[in-house]
Design an enzyme around this catalytic site. Structure first.
Site, PDB file in Angstrom:
ATOM      1  N   ASP A 214       0.851  -1.181   0.000  1.00 47.88           N
ATOM      2  CA  ASP A 214       0.000   0.000   0.000  1.00 47.88           C
ATOM      3  C   ASP A 214       0.894   1.241   0.000  1.00 47.88           C
ATOM      4  OD1 ASP A 214      -3.020   0.895   0.746  1.00 47.88           O
ATOM      5  OD2 ASP A 214      -1.583   2.219   1.717  1.00 47.88           O
ATOM      6  N   ILE A 215       0.609   2.195  -0.889  1.00 51.27           N
ATOM      7  CA  ILE A 215       1.416   3.412  -0.956  1.00 51.27           C
ATOM      8  C   ILE A 215       1.174   4.248   0.300  1.00 51.27           C
ATOM      9  CG2 ILE A 215       1.932   5.499  -2.283  1.00 51.27           C
ATOM     10  CD1 ILE A 215       0.827   4.087  -4.746  1.00 51.27           C
ATOM     11  N   ASN A 222      -2.378  13.019  -3.254  1.00 51.84           N
ATOM     12  CA  ASN A 222      -3.489  13.479  -4.091  1.00 51.84           C
ATOM     13  C   ASN A 222      -3.962  14.876  -3.694  1.00 51.84           C
ATOM     14  OD1 ASN A 222      -3.849  11.445  -5.990  1.00 51.84           O
ATOM     15  ND2 ASN A 222      -5.230  10.265  -4.704  1.00 51.84           N
ATOM     16  N   HIS A 227      -5.022  14.574  -8.492  1.00 49.72           N
ATOM     17  CA  HIS A 227      -5.190  13.174  -8.891  1.00 49.72           C
ATOM     18  C   HIS A 227      -4.360  12.769 -10.115  1.00 49.72           C
ATOM     19  CE1 HIS A 227      -8.335  12.007  -6.035  1.00 49.72           C
ATOM     20  NE2 HIS A 227      -8.792  13.240  -6.164  1.00 49.72           N
ATOM     21  N   ASP A 231      -2.137   9.509 -10.067  1.00 52.08           N
ATOM     22  CA  ASP A 231      -2.247   8.418 -11.041  1.00 52.08           C
ATOM     23  C   ASP A 231      -0.893   8.083 -11.654  1.00 52.08           C
ATOM     24  OD1 ASP A 231      -4.930   8.236 -10.578  1.00 52.08           O
ATOM     25  OD2 ASP A 231      -5.555   9.254 -12.412  1.00 52.08           O
ATOM     26  N   GLU A 257      -4.634   2.537  -4.275  1.00 51.96           N
ATOM     27  CA  GLU A 257      -3.178   2.590  -4.118  1.00 51.96           C
ATOM     28  C   GLU A 257      -2.629   1.279  -3.579  1.00 51.96           C
ATOM     29  OE1 GLU A 257      -4.846   4.528  -0.299  1.00 51.96           O
ATOM     30  OE2 GLU A 257      -5.428   4.313  -2.390  1.00 51.96           O
ATOM     31  N   ARG A 277      13.216  -5.912  -1.666  1.00 50.80           N
ATOM     32  CA  ARG A 277      13.885  -5.334  -2.838  1.00 50.80           C
ATOM     33  C   ARG A 277      12.974  -4.330  -3.543  1.00 50.80           C
ATOM     34  NH1 ARG A 277      14.572  -9.641  -5.489  1.00 50.80           N
ATOM     35  NH2 ARG A 277      13.022  -9.433  -7.143  1.00 50.80           N
TER      36      ARG A 277
END
Length: 356
Positions: A214-215, A222, A227, A231, A257, A277
């Site tokens: 998950d970012i 955002n 947005h 993206d 995300e 990694r």
């Protein structure tokens, strides 16, 4: 067609720009139309943007649905399948009619052979003139049958080609329906099928692992940059995932995300090394605008790992990998957590946490 330009101010609400553009072009306010113009104006899909720009100043719904079927096939599945069914039904009926015609022609040819055979059996009535007539009738019937066969063969070849085209389109739709349009990775639909497949065999349970990613603080990205920038960051991270794994590994974008990676044939330590990694590569990647040179700062991801053998079902595997991901989030983000290494705690406690 010239859609309204997206203002340069990154805080501009793109939704209002989409609505304004659709009104200017007389486009119906349908959800599927909004999706087309939103993605086109965001600029994340260059081919889609070109397709929208090439529309007339008053595009028809048919034109828009054609674009939708091309770029958002997962939302147009019933229509595509319905069209393919109609085409196949028509082609099969045409083929059946051809075969019925061929049967009739063969039966007629058979009657001619029977009649000429009967005529030849009565040798006392044979004459040169009669033989000439019989030979002419046989020749004409044979040529007619051969011509008919050639025509049917040609028509059947055309029908076969048309059916192959339908098959190809269905295969293309199947691929598009399982593909995320923004990143070209597999989508949640494809992921749900793949994670279910793991538990179809003991081998799958023993030799598979799930990595969820998950970012970090994506909502802040955002809100700060808009947005379209968000993206583009998702696309870059998707490219890192795709280029950092073996070709036979399954990677999908499962949410806004969120990403999932199914690793087969690797130990937990190797799975952890793969995740670590990728995490480091993302952390070290410069996220800048190629047009303005603006630096969006360091972007990181948090990850959770669970081996399939630690779970009882696809749902349980996802839940446990997600718990490990939550642990990475609440422990400071930008890290990889193994479910096996987590301290025992009540499952309900995890509901208190949110990723961002």
């Amino acid at each position: 067609m010239q859609p309204a330009a997206v203002p340069a101010d990154r805080n501009t609400d793109i939704a209002s720009t989409v609505v304004t553009t659709m009104r200017q072009l007389g486009v119906l306010g349908l959800p599927r139309n909004y999706e087309i113009f939103y993605e086109a104006l965001c600029g994340g899909n260059h081919e889609l943007s070109l397709a929208v720009v090439s529309l007339s100043n008053r595009p028809t719904q048919e034109d828009l649905d054609r674009i939708g079927r091309t770029f958002f096939a997962q939302h147009h599945g019933p229509a595509i399948v319905e069209h393919a069914r109609d085409v196949i039904a028509k082609e099969l009926e045409d083929i059946a009619a051809l075969l019925r015609s061929e049967r009739t022609h063969i039966e007629k040819y058979g009657r001619i052979l029977d009649e000429t055979s009967s005529g030849l059996s009565n040798r006392s009535l044979l004459s040169q003139e009669l033989l000439h007539k019989i030979a002419g009738a046989m020749s004409a019937a044979t040529n007619s049958t051969l011509d008919n066969n050639r025509q049917i063969s040609s028509t059947l070849s055309e029908k076969t080609a048309e059916l192959e085209s339908v098959k190809s389109k269905l295969e293309e739709y199947k691929q598009l329906a399982n593909t995320d349009p923004l990143t070209q990775l597999r989508n949640r639909r494809a992921f749900d099928k793949e994670i279910t497949r793991i538990y179809n065999s003991n081998r799958g349970i023993l030799f598979n692992a799930l990595i969820l990613a998950d970012i970090d603080r994506f909502k802040d990205i955002n809100d700060r940059y808009g947005h379209p920038v968000g993206d583009r960051i998702i696309q870059i991270i998707a490219d890192i995932f795709q280029s950092s794994i073996r070709a036979d590994m399954f990677v999908a974008r499962t949410g806004g995300e969120e990403f999932a990676l199914i690793v087969e044939g690797a130990s937990e330590d190797i799975t952890y090394e793969i995740a670590e990694r990728i995490r480091v590569l993302i952390e070290q990647t410069p996220f800048t605008s190629s047009q303005t040179g603006m630096n969006y700062g360091t972007v990181t991801v948090s990850m959770g790992i669970c081996m399939a053998s630690e779970a009882d079902s696809p749902e349980d595997l996802y839940t446990k990998a997600d718990r490990a991901l939550y642990r990475s989030k609440v422990s400071g983000r930008n890290r990889v957590t193994r479910h096996s290494a987590m301290a025992a705690r009540a499952g309900k406690g995890w509901l208190l946490y949110k990723k961002d």
